[in-house]
Design an enzyme around this catalytic site. Structure first.
Site, short mmCIF file in Angstrom:
data_model
loop_
_atom_site.label_atom_id
_atom_site.label_comp_id
_atom_site.label_asym_id
_atom_site.label_seq_id
_atom_site.Cartn_x
_atom_site.Cartn_y
_atom_site.Cartn_z
N PRO A 196 0.81 -1.22 0.00
CA PRO A 196 0.00 0.00 0.00
C PRO A 196 0.84 1.27 0.00
O PRO A 196 1.75 1.42 0.81
CB PRO A 196 -0.83 -0.11 1.28
CG PRO A 196 -0.18 -1.16 2.10
CD PRO A 196 0.58 -2.05 1.18
N GLU A 197 0.57 2.14 -0.95
CA GLU A 197 1.22 3.45 -1.00
C GLU A 197 0.17 4.51 -0.64
O GLU A 197 -0.94 4.17 -0.23
CB GLU A 197 1.83 3.68 -2.39
CG GLU A 197 2.92 2.65 -2.70
CD GLU A 197 3.68 2.92 -4.01
OE1 GLU A 197 3.65 4.07 -4.49
OE2 GLU A 197 4.29 1.99 -4.53
N ARG A 214 2.42 -10.60 6.32
CA ARG A 214 3.88 -10.61 6.53
C ARG A 214 4.33 -9.87 7.79
O ARG A 214 5.49 -9.91 8.14
CB ARG A 214 4.58 -10.07 5.28
CG ARG A 214 4.27 -10.96 4.06
CD ARG A 214 5.05 -10.56 2.84
NE ARG A 214 6.49 -10.66 3.06
CZ ARG A 214 7.38 -10.24 2.18
NH1 ARG A 214 6.98 -9.68 1.05
NH2 ARG A 214 8.67 -10.35 2.43
#
Ligand code: ZN
Length: 289
Positions: free
Chosen positions: A2-3, A125
């Site tokens: 996600p940016e 993660r």
């Protein structure tokens, strides 16, 4: 990963859903995120009310009453789900899909809210993190205090750009990825911005012409706003669990397009891939100089 636009859409989707809801309970399934969740601090939000949500760079800031702020970074794979009183699960942004069976084992923190609703922090993660800060100390947070201007803010302009790069020996790719220079851009959007700006990712910033700097600024703003708009802004846009993967990601012009033809109409170049600072860079060998 996600940016800025992906995180902005999370914010927009959650604002209306969570405003004024009260945290009834917090369940930590696995607190070993990038920084271990402080169990003492997280319990302190029980009984508090969601006042507002904002975003700075790729950080989400959840403001509670009593001056407490929950700072969330989504890392590589962090995501929020919202579950309504009928147990229907919604995603909150466009960069992932719901996969009920698989999701469950990665639900790290579950916030029980008023009216039998839930907010779930899921992270495969575990590079994301959740921290608690006091509103009055927010500006001093190590995560926030060194951040450069937002791409969409007026502070990100030609004077700022030229001033910042004075005397620096770096590539433009490296500069745009630097959160101290500009906050919230990551590898994907930087590749796209440089493609439309007509500048190769490995160009040295000291050799940039004024018109090129102007184009880079213009397309930073344009591409980020477009991604936010295409990303949707309310939870209903994502209600379908088979939901198609987000919008802008289907419209990349250069990212991941190695050896494809350049998409610009007047260009017969090919997209090349190079690695800069361990990250893949894609560019057209003709129209990016
Ligand atoms: Zn081209």
């Amino acid at each position: 990963m996600p940016e800025l636009p992906e995180v902005e859409v999370v914010k927009k989707s959650l604002i209306n859903k969570t405003q004024n809801l009260i945290v009834k309970a917090v369940k930590i399934n696995d607190g070993r995120l990038r920084y271990k969740i402080d169990r003492y601090k997280i319990k302190k939000i029980i009984g508090l009310k969601f006042k507002k949500i904002s975003r700075r760079s790729k950080y989400l800031l959840f403001f509670f009453n009593k001056g407490i702020v929950m700072l969330v970074h989504l890392g590589m794979t962090g995501k929020f789900f919202f579950v309504n009183s009928k147990s229907k699960k919604y995603k909150t942004s466009f960069y992932y899909d719901i996969n009920d069976e698989n999701d469950k084992k990665h639900d790290r923190v579950i916030f029980d809210l008023s009216n039998n609703q839930k907010l779930i922090y899921n992270d495969i993660r575990k590079f994301g993190f959740i921290k608690f800060l006091k509103n009055i100390n927010l500006e001093q947070s190590v995560h926030l205090k060194y951040l450069g201007p937002e791409p969409l803010s007026t502070k990100f302009n030609i004077e700022y750009f030229k001033n910042y790069i004075k005397g620096k020996e770096r590539t433009i790719k490296d500069l745009l990825m630097d959160q101290k220079f500009i906050a919230g851009l990551g590898n994907i959007y930087v590749n796209e911005i440089l493609f439309f700006g007509g500048v190769r990712p490995d160009r040295k910033i000291k050799n940039l012409k004024n018109f090129e700097i102007q184009k880079i600024i213009k397309f930073s703003k344009k591409i980020i706003s477009k991604a936010i708009i295409l990303g949707g802004s309310s939870i209903k846009d994502f209600s379908s669990s088979s939901g198609k993967k987000g919008s802008f990601q289907q419209h990349f012009s250069v990212y991941g397009k190695k050896e494809e033809n350049c998409s610009k109409t007047k260009c017969d170049g090919k997209i090349k891939k190079i690695v800069i600072a361990n990250r893949a860079s894609f560019f057209c060998n003709k129209c990016q100089k």
